[in-house]
Design an enzyme around this catalytic site. Structure first.
Site, PDB file in Angstrom:
ATOM      1  N   ASN A 293    -101.684 -47.736  11.456  1.00 24.25           N
ATOM      2  CA  ASN A 293    -102.087 -48.054   9.809  1.00 24.25           C
ATOM      3  C   ASN A 293    -102.756 -46.983   9.410  1.00 24.25           C
ATOM      4  O   ASN A 293    -103.542 -46.419  10.154  1.00 24.25           O
ATOM      5  CB  ASN A 293    -102.948 -49.159   9.891  1.00 24.25           C
ATOM      6  CG  ASN A 293    -103.151 -49.632   8.396  1.00 24.25           C
ATOM      7  OD1 ASN A 293    -102.247 -49.619   7.360  1.00 24.25           O
ATOM      8  ND2 ASN A 293    -104.419 -50.010   8.015  1.00 24.25           N
TER       9      ASN A 293
ATOM     10  N   HIS B  44    -105.497 -45.945   6.437  1.00 21.51           N
ATOM     11  CA  HIS B  44    -106.522 -46.756   5.791  1.00 21.51           C
ATOM     12  C   HIS B  44    -107.249 -45.608   4.924  1.00 21.51           C
ATOM     13  O   HIS B  44    -107.671 -44.635   5.512  1.00 21.51           O
ATOM     14  CB  HIS B  44    -107.303 -47.608   6.581  1.00 21.51           C
ATOM     15  CG  HIS B  44    -108.311 -48.232   5.721  1.00 21.51           C
ATOM     16  ND1 HIS B  44    -107.912 -49.690   5.034  1.00 21.51           N
ATOM     17  CD2 HIS B  44    -109.628 -48.100   5.390  1.00 21.51           C
ATOM     18  CE1 HIS B  44    -109.139 -49.913   4.523  1.00 21.51           C
ATOM     19  NE2 HIS B  44    -110.167 -48.990   4.807  1.00 21.51           N
TER      20      HIS B  44
ATOM     21  N   SER C 141    -108.197 -42.706   7.342  1.00 21.24           N
ATOM     22  CA  SER C 141    -108.071 -42.719   8.824  1.00 21.24           C
ATOM     23  C   SER C 141    -106.624 -43.368   8.987  1.00 21.24           C
ATOM     24  O   SER C 141    -106.085 -44.179   8.602  1.00 21.24           O
ATOM     25  CB  SER C 141    -109.235 -43.853   9.119  1.00 21.24           C
ATOM     26  OG  SER C 141    -110.411 -43.120   8.700  1.00 21.24           O
TER      27      SER C 141
ATOM     28  N   ASP D  26    -108.674 -53.537  10.099  1.00 14.76           N
ATOM     29  CA  ASP D  26    -108.938 -52.083   9.977  1.00 14.76           C
ATOM     30  C   ASP D  26    -109.986 -51.701  11.194  1.00 14.76           C
ATOM     31  O   ASP D  26    -111.072 -51.058  10.618  1.00 14.76           O
ATOM     32  CB  ASP D  26    -109.701 -52.083   8.540  1.00 14.76           C
ATOM     33  CG  ASP D  26    -108.512 -52.178   7.433  1.00 14.76           C
ATOM     34  OD1 ASP D  26    -107.281 -51.900   7.652  1.00 14.76           O
ATOM     35  OD2 ASP D  26    -109.046 -52.518   6.217  1.00 14.76           O
TER      36      ASP D  26
HETATM   37  C1  GAR Z   1    -102.725 -45.453   0.561  1.00 16.53           C
HETATM   38  O1  GAR Z   1    -103.753 -44.931   0.068  1.00 16.53           O
HETATM   39  C2  GAR Z   1    -102.713 -46.288   1.733  1.00 16.53           C
HETATM   40  O2  GAR Z   1    -103.952 -45.772   2.461  1.00 16.53           O
HETATM   41  C3  GAR Z   1    -103.357 -47.492   1.300  1.00 16.53           C
HETATM   42  O3  GAR Z   1    -102.518 -47.804   0.135  1.00 16.53           O
HETATM   43  C4  GAR Z   1    -101.942 -46.709  -0.148  1.00 16.53           C
HETATM   44  C5  GAR Z   1    -100.639 -46.759  -0.307  1.00 16.53           C
HETATM   45  O4  GAR Z   1     -99.921 -45.776  -1.002  1.00 16.53           O
HETATM   46  N1  GAR Z   1    -103.283 -48.472   2.343  1.00 16.53           N
HETATM   47  C6  GAR Z   1    -104.223 -49.398   2.367  1.00 16.53           C
HETATM   48  O5  GAR Z   1    -105.078 -49.745   1.542  1.00 16.53           O
HETATM   49  C7  GAR Z   1    -104.255 -50.473   3.559  1.00 16.53           C
HETATM   50  N2  GAR Z   1    -105.090 -51.823   3.538  1.00 16.53           N
HETATM   51  P1  GAR Z   1     -98.548 -45.461  -0.924  1.00 16.53           P
HETATM   52  O6  GAR Z   1     -97.726 -46.750  -1.087  1.00 16.53           O
HETATM   53  O7  GAR Z   1     -98.123 -44.573  -2.057  1.00 16.53           O
HETATM   54  O8  GAR Z   1     -98.186 -44.852   0.156  1.00 16.53           O
END
Ligand code: GAR
Length: 209
Positions: free
Chosen positions: A107, A109, A136, A145
């Site tokens: 994942n 994060h 991360s 997480d």
């Molecule tokens: C990213 O910033 C990712 O790290 C985060 O959501 C965004 C997705 O962006 N993930 C989380 O918060 C997981 N809990 P994207 O759809 O443009 O890749």
């Protein structure tokens, strides 16, 4: 060749970064499928644009969380992925399925874990007054997480940063970090073994930077 399944709920910019990185030769792998809990996710359009098989299941169509997870992860399992990448997949994953795919689910994060698990990480980082923030990539374990971190990318917090401005700089780093992690796994250099992240045959003692 490694078969990758990508799970995404929204914009899919990390999925796009993976698609672009593969096209640029950053790693050699096959996208086995993109899966979403939202039929309107832009990520699905990006998958379509790249000719990747895709599937969306809506939680409201299932009796409960467990029934959704069962159907969703059966669909994921059906493409026989060697690696499952949660790239902006915004649902908690039931323990049964985390365990089912232990050792092959990562994942990304948007924080320097263990700081700021959960949601609204950029706002919370600013509220906490941290000077360094980032992203991360970790292996997924039942606790949210909290799995072992394989790599991180950090940015300096600037005076006047807003959650959006900070989040934008972190996102740019995510787009390099995630493909780099996939490259290590696809190249056979990095794996998750018995609860430990192993790089080039030796346990990883701290996250790659
Ligand atoms: C990213 O910033 C990712 O790290 C985060 O959501 C965004 C997705 O962006 N993930 C989380 O918060 C997981 N809990 P994207 O759809 O443009 O890749």
């Amino acid at each position: 060749r490694l078969r990758i399944a990508v799970l995404a709920s929204g914009r899919g910019s990390n999925l796009q970064a993976l698609i672009d990185a593969r096209a640029a030769g950053v790693f050699d792998a096959e996208f086995a499928g993109v899966f979403s809990d939202r039929p309107d996710a832009v990520a699905l359009q990006r998958a379509a644009g790249a000719g990747i098989p895709r599937q969306a299941l809506r939680p409201v169509d299932f009796a409960d969380r467990a029934a959704f997870d069962d159907a969703f992860f059966d669909a994921v399992a059906a493409v026989q992925p060697d690696l499952i990448v949660c790239a902006g997949y915004m649902r908690l994953i039931g323990e049964r399925h985390v365990v089912r795919f232990a050792d092959r689910m990562i994942n990304i994060h948007p924080s320097l874990l263990p700081a700021h698990p959960g949601l609204h990480t950029h706002r919370r980082a600013l509220e906490d007054g941290v000077r360094r923030h980032g992203a991360s990539v970790h292996y997924v374990i039942p606790a949210v997480d909290a799995g072992p971190v394989l790599a991180q990318a950090a940015v300096d917090v600037r005076a006047g940063d807003t959650p959006d401005s900070l989040g934008e700089r972190v996102l740019a780093r995510e787009h390099v970090l995630l493909p780099a992690c996939v490259a290590l796994i696809a190249g056979g250099r990095l794996r998750y073994d018995g609860g430990r992240v192993v790089l080039d045959g030796a346990p990883l003692t701290r996250p790659l930077q």
